[in-house]
Design a protein around this motif. Sequence first.
Motif, PDB file in Angstrom:
ATOM      1  N   LEU A 156      11.292   1.737  -1.028  1.00 40.49           N
ATOM      2  CA  LEU A 156       9.899   2.058  -1.201  1.00 40.49           C
ATOM      3  C   LEU A 156       9.030   3.107  -1.039  1.00 40.49           C
ATOM      4  CD1 LEU A 156       7.237  -0.307  -1.298  1.00 40.49           C
ATOM      5  CD2 LEU A 156       7.661  -0.385   1.341  1.00 40.49           C
ATOM      6  N   ALA A 157       8.271   3.494  -2.034  1.00 40.89           N
ATOM      7  CA  ALA A 157       8.047   4.422  -1.735  1.00 40.89           C
ATOM      8  C   ALA A 157       6.366   4.339  -2.214  1.00 40.89           C
ATOM      9  CB  ALA A 157       8.718   5.666  -2.490  1.00 40.89           C
ATOM     10  N   ALA A 158       5.568   5.486  -2.800  1.00 36.81           N
ATOM     11  CA  ALA A 158       4.257   5.654  -2.792  1.00 36.81           C
ATOM     12  C   ALA A 158       3.933   7.048  -3.712  1.00 36.81           C
ATOM     13  CB  ALA A 158       3.393   5.418  -2.309  1.00 36.81           C
ATOM     14  N   ASN A 159       2.599   6.962  -4.796  1.00 41.54           N
ATOM     15  CA  ASN A 159       2.726   8.282  -4.948  1.00 41.54           C
ATOM     16  C   ASN A 159       1.814   9.123  -4.199  1.00 41.54           C
ATOM     17  OD1 ASN A 159       1.192  10.022  -5.826  1.00 41.54           O
ATOM     18  ND2 ASN A 159      -0.995   8.550  -7.342  1.00 41.54           N
ATOM     19  N   PRO A 160       2.517  10.419  -3.677  1.00 43.96           N
ATOM     20  CA  PRO A 160       1.622  11.083  -2.879  1.00 43.96           C
ATOM     21  C   PRO A 160       0.836  11.923  -3.077  1.00 43.96           C
ATOM     22  CG  PRO A 160       3.704  11.988  -4.370  1.00 43.96           C
ATOM     23  CD  PRO A 160       3.435  10.968  -4.617  1.00 43.96           C
ATOM     24  N   PHE A 161       0.286  11.083  -4.204  1.00 45.41           N
ATOM     25  CA  PHE A 161      -0.980  12.826  -4.911  1.00 45.41           C
ATOM     26  C   PHE A 161      -2.389  11.731  -4.724  1.00 45.41           C
ATOM     27  CE2 PHE A 161       2.699  14.830  -6.476  1.00 45.41           C
ATOM     28  CZ  PHE A 161       2.632  15.901  -5.950  1.00 45.41           C
ATOM     29  N   ASN A 162      -3.351  12.650  -4.776  1.00 45.61           N
ATOM     30  CA  ASN A 162      -4.431  11.371  -4.612  1.00 45.61           C
ATOM     31  C   ASN A 162      -4.958  11.871  -5.840  1.00 45.61           C
ATOM     32  OD1 ASN A 162      -5.808  13.718  -5.425  1.00 45.61           O
ATOM     33  ND2 ASN A 162      -6.694  14.011  -3.391  1.00 45.61           N
TER      34      ASN A 162
ATOM     35  N   LEU B 180       3.479   7.890   9.662  1.00 50.32           N
ATOM     36  CA  LEU B 180       2.964   7.771   7.526  1.00 50.32           C
ATOM     37  C   LEU B 180       2.710   9.160   7.936  1.00 50.32           C
ATOM     38  CD1 LEU B 180      -0.663   5.866   8.279  1.00 50.32           C
ATOM     39  CD2 LEU B 180       1.842   5.073   7.505  1.00 50.32           C
ATOM     40  N   GLY B 181       3.174   9.154   6.199  1.00 53.07           N
ATOM     41  CA  GLY B 181       3.024  10.744   5.556  1.00 53.07           C
ATOM     42  C   GLY B 181       3.110   9.948   3.978  1.00 53.07           C
ATOM     43  N   ALA B 182       3.362  11.021   3.093  1.00 55.29           N
ATOM     44  CA  ALA B 182       2.540  11.271   1.922  1.00 55.29           C
ATOM     45  C   ALA B 182       3.625  10.963   1.822  1.00 55.29           C
ATOM     46  CB  ALA B 182       2.090  12.325   1.570  1.00 55.29           C
ATOM     47  N   GLY B 183       3.574   9.478  -0.151  1.00 56.57           N
ATOM     48  CA  GLY B 183       4.570   9.106  -0.125  1.00 56.57           C
ATOM     49  C   GLY B 183       5.037   8.068   0.460  1.00 56.57           C
ATOM     50  N   GLN B 184       4.563   8.151   1.702  1.00 59.70           N
ATOM     51  CA  GLN B 184       5.797   6.616   2.064  1.00 59.70           C
ATOM     52  C   GLN B 184       4.622   5.253   1.416  1.00 59.70           C
ATOM     53  OE1 GLN B 184       4.933   6.824   6.202  1.00 59.70           O
ATOM     54  NE2 GLN B 184       5.981   4.716   6.433  1.00 59.70           N
TER      55      GLN B 184
ATOM     56  N   ALA C 278       0.658  -1.057   0.343  1.00 58.86           N
ATOM     57  CA  ALA C 278      -0.476   0.319   0.377  1.00 58.86           C
ATOM     58  C   ALA C 278       0.660   1.343   0.052  1.00 58.86           C
ATOM     59  CB  ALA C 278      -1.093   0.339   1.168  1.00 58.86           C
ATOM     60  N   GLY C 279       0.042   2.060  -0.117  1.00 52.83           N
ATOM     61  CA  GLY C 279       1.156   3.421  -0.372  1.00 52.83           C
ATOM     62  C   GLY C 279       0.101   4.268   0.713  1.00 52.83           C
ATOM     63  N   ILE C 280       0.243   5.737   1.489  1.00 49.05           N
ATOM     64  CA  ILE C 280       0.409   7.334   1.787  1.00 49.05           C
ATOM     65  C   ILE C 280      -0.027   8.328   0.187  1.00 49.05           C
ATOM     66  CG2 ILE C 280      -0.145   8.463   3.500  1.00 49.05           C
ATOM     67  CD1 ILE C 280      -0.841   5.655   3.947  1.00 49.05           C
ATOM     68  N   SER C 281      -1.912   8.881   0.016  1.00 45.75           N
ATOM     69  CA  SER C 281      -1.343   9.170  -0.985  1.00 45.75           C
ATOM     70  C   SER C 281      -1.892  10.733  -0.041  1.00 45.75           C
ATOM     71  CB  SER C 281      -2.161   8.739  -2.023  1.00 45.75           C
ATOM     72  OG  SER C 281      -2.337   7.486  -2.677  1.00 45.75           O
ATOM     73  N   LEU C 282      -1.999  11.291   1.309  1.00 44.79           N
ATOM     74  CA  LEU C 282      -2.093  12.576   1.267  1.00 44.79           C
ATOM     75  C   LEU C 282      -1.703  13.035   2.125  1.00 44.79           C
ATOM     76  CD1 LEU C 282      -4.228  10.917   3.748  1.00 44.79           C
ATOM     77  CD2 LEU C 282      -5.673  11.812   1.961  1.00 44.79           C
ATOM     78  N   ASN C 283      -0.935  13.732   3.473  1.00 42.97           N
ATOM     79  CA  ASN C 283      -0.947  13.814   4.493  1.00 42.97           C
ATOM     80  C   ASN C 283      -1.887  13.365   5.385  1.00 42.97           C
ATOM     81  OD1 ASN C 283       1.995  14.971   4.099  1.00 42.97           O
ATOM     82  ND2 ASN C 283       1.246  16.719   3.220  1.00 42.97           N
ATOM     83  N   PRO C 284      -1.596  12.554   6.315  1.00 38.67           N
ATOM     84  CA  PRO C 284      -2.581  12.035   6.953  1.00 38.67           C
ATOM     85  C   PRO C 284      -3.015  13.176   8.471  1.00 38.67           C
ATOM     86  CG  PRO C 284      -1.246  10.210   7.115  1.00 38.67           C
ATOM     87  CD  PRO C 284      -0.635  11.719   6.576  1.00 38.67           C
ATOM     88  N   ALA C 285      -3.934  13.237   8.627  1.00 37.93           N
ATOM     89  CA  ALA C 285      -4.066  14.061   9.516  1.00 37.93           C
ATOM     90  C   ALA C 285      -3.335  14.091  11.164  1.00 37.93           C
ATOM     91  CB  ALA C 285      -5.587  14.409  10.333  1.00 37.93           C
ATOM     92  N   VAL C 286      -3.600  12.652  11.349  1.00 45.19           N
ATOM     93  CA  VAL C 286      -3.505  12.011  12.093  1.00 45.19           C
ATOM     94  C   VAL C 286      -1.413  10.440  11.778  1.00 45.19           C
ATOM     95  CG1 VAL C 286      -4.695  12.220  14.409  1.00 45.19           C
ATOM     96  CG2 VAL C 286      -4.767   9.866  11.954  1.00 45.19           C
ATOM     97  N   SER C 287      -0.658  11.048  11.941  1.00 45.82           N
ATOM     98  CA  SER C 287       0.224   9.897  11.338  1.00 45.82           C
ATOM     99  C   SER C 287       0.918   8.646  12.280  1.00 45.82           C
ATOM    100  CB  SER C 287       1.841  10.999  11.755  1.00 45.82           C
ATOM    101  OG  SER C 287       2.017  10.947  12.539  1.00 45.82           O
ATOM    102  N   ASN C 288      -0.075   8.240  13.182  1.00 49.92           N
ATOM    103  CA  ASN C 288      -0.111   7.665  13.843  1.00 49.92           C
ATOM    104  C   ASN C 288      -0.506   6.404  13.067  1.00 49.92           C
ATOM    105  OD1 ASN C 288       0.114   5.323  16.033  1.00 49.92           O
ATOM    106  ND2 ASN C 288       1.245   6.116  17.022  1.00 49.92           N
ATOM    107  N   ILE C 289       0.254   5.264  12.858  1.00 48.15           N
ATOM    108  CA  ILE C 289      -0.261   3.869  12.149  1.00 48.15           C
ATOM    109  C   ILE C 289      -1.521   3.124  12.960  1.00 48.15           C
ATOM    110  CG2 ILE C 289       0.846   2.076  12.430  1.00 48.15           C
ATOM    111  CD1 ILE C 289       1.307   1.674   9.591  1.00 48.15           C
ATOM    112  N   ASN C 290      -1.304   3.508  14.089  1.00 51.36           N
ATOM    113  CA  ASN C 290      -2.560   2.938  15.025  1.00 51.36           C
ATOM    114  C   ASN C 290      -3.718   3.676  15.212  1.00 51.36           C
ATOM    115  OD1 ASN C 290      -1.169   0.847  15.125  1.00 51.36           O
ATOM    116  ND2 ASN C 290      -0.609   1.887  17.058  1.00 51.36           N
ATOM    117  N   GLU C 291      -3.863   4.994  14.781  1.00 53.11           N
ATOM    118  CA  GLU C 291      -4.660   5.629  15.118  1.00 53.11           C
ATOM    119  C   GLU C 291      -5.489   5.711  13.366  1.00 53.11           C
ATOM    120  OE1 GLU C 291      -4.801   9.736  16.664  1.00 53.11           O
ATOM    121  OE2 GLU C 291      -2.921   8.919  17.157  1.00 53.11           O
TER     122      GLU C 291
END
Length: 751
Positions: free
Chosen positions: A421-427, A382-386, A341-354
């Motif tokens: 290991l990267a991801a598309n940071p855009f939605n 977590l962060g965008a592009g991860q 998987a990848g993260i395609s935005l800046n999450p409101a919370v960065s902790n993966i458990n949240e």
Amino acid sequence: MRKILWAIFILFSLIFADISWQNVNSSAGFSGRRGHSIIFFKNAWWMFGGRAGNYTNDVWRSVNGSDWTYINNVNTGVDDYRSDYAPFTNNVVIKIHGGLRSNGQSTDRILYTVDGTNWFDTGNSFFPARHSSACLQNNGLLCLFSGYLTAVGGIFYITNEVNVSADYESSNGSLVINAYPGRYEHTALFFNSRYWVIGGLGSNDTPLNDIWSSADGKTWAPATSGASFCRRSSHASIVFDNKMWVIGGRDESGNALSDSWYSADGINWTQSTGNNFSARYDHAVFIHDNKIFIAGGYNNISYLNDIWCCTNFTPASVVIIPAYNCSSSSFLTEAGEWQLAGISLNPAVSNINEVFPSSLFGAFYSHGWNAETQKYENAVYLGAGQGLWIYTGKSAAWPVKGTALNQSSVWTRTLYPGWNLAANPFNFTCYELQIKEKSGRKLTWAEAVEKRYVESRIFKWNKTGHAYTTTGIFPAWEGFWIWAENECSLLIDGNAQTNNLSGQTSEPASGIEWQAFFSFSAGDAGDFCNAAGVHSAGSDGADVFDSRKVPGSPEKNARIIIGDNYSFDYRAPVVNIKIWNIRLQSDIKNTEGIFSWNMSQAENAGLFCSLSEKNTGREIAAGGTGEVKITGSAQGINKEYLFKAALSDYRNLLYNRVHLAGANADYFFRPGNKAVLQFIFSEAGTYEAAVFSLNSSLLWKFPDGCAAGGDLINLDIPAGALPAGVNLAVIKFRSAGHVNQILRKPFIVIK
């Protein structure tokens, strides 16, 4: 509040420095033409066909958008000459659907190529014959909009074709009839998560300037019944600088136009006031190096072969990122499956458990990748592009709240030597990656491959097949692997993703000449490795990555492990010998495994392959394709093999590590012929080589030499100085570890 913020975004996006146009090539080499298309494929721009009175079937290629090189003419014998077609690519093939034939009728035939040079006819398309349609692809969705169906009297309709396998041949999507008023010679774009259809010729060949829009491609509504620009057809459209652009075309009187218009919402259109390009219609546009390029077309008098590009483009000075929570329905989980998987935005919370609470997901596991240590570790923040691996106990579509990156954003991250290991940071789907040197200089992917910053191939995970495949298209919420040879930065420019027909190449820049496909299955699990490379003297240096193996998934149920220490790459003219140490592993107890391979190459000479046990050297299979069954134990499967491959003429090098090149049947030659003694050793060391008679008399002594591990040594044999009859070449090798080896090669001199 959300509406206010979005209005502010639109307002500021209209703060724009107008572009000016410059003629960068007044005669690009190809003949003047209209009705052609230009598409990005394997690190270059490709142009096919069109018409200039007569229809054409030639293929041209450019790496900079300005200078073009003739490749060849398509010659399949079936509808090769065509214009006004629909081109698509998935970075593995280019496919040309439909178009206008030289007899003035539409065709439904498909042309395709895997290298841009060799073209084939694959049969009838999945849609009725048509020409002058609009096309784009997005998130694996092939979209063909309307067109003129001469075969059935000019019926218009839109078809959205979803093709999971990306072969763009079979109809497995949806058909929407009467989506909007029928038309042809129009354009279509995907922008701000919506589909747009612009202008064209309607009923009774009436020019249009209406704009229609849809969020899903099924339900359509007019954005405006009359845009600010005049009614037009045969224009070009493209997304650039977070805006939709309409460029050129012909007006109601049939006159060629030289204007360009842009809009951030599809409703309000503004004319660019910079100096114009020369008037034209039926031209092609594309984006290269953050500039819009215009190629060819017709100006009512002449067919054009010039190239124009915008020269003074400056992005809007103010960028407003929408400050609202967005949720993506694209982030899907499947119970009981590891997915990359990848993260395609800046999450409101960065902790993966949240972000992924176990109360919603049930069982939940995650693994991140530490590129500095080249090891998996628990993913926490977590962060965008991860990119990350996740495993969930529940199948669902999950909303992930956060701030989306604006399309004008430029995202970067450091790439360390090894796997990253990267991801598309855009939605939205991205198609182009760039590399930034430490000096700050930006490189295209092709330039970065040439400079050995990265390997050309990029890998994604197929969770259905439990295997990696190469990719050049990067959807939101999916991770991908990049191999970096030197530290640099990955750069993804949102504005560079707007050419819907382009995609990042994921093959060696010099072209594939051979390919090895290894597959291993055990129980319901499987793994595969798809290695590709070249064996020509001039380009074999690009083959340094051929045996790299992407890190396995955390499931660890079936694995192919290729040891680099046995992956020799012999850079010799017209031969590339491969020796792989392959280990097959499975944790599944008492199950049967199957290992198979398929070796192929583009040249006529065959490839000889063999599989032998590592510990005994016993050959258990041979051939370009093969399969062996492996019986597991209570501990699972853990087997090691040596897999060897070479051109058939060099099979002796595989078996005996010595070969006589230039000799007939590998053992006799005449004095007038040139023969070369070839040998290899897997370790570094020194060698002595000589030729003896049958009674052990020394006939010729070669200079002593040194060899690196895996080197192919070539020694010219002086046939004229040797007597007729049987001779024996002897090579004595002493490794750095003081291990002695002797190779012998008998041969016959005929006089």
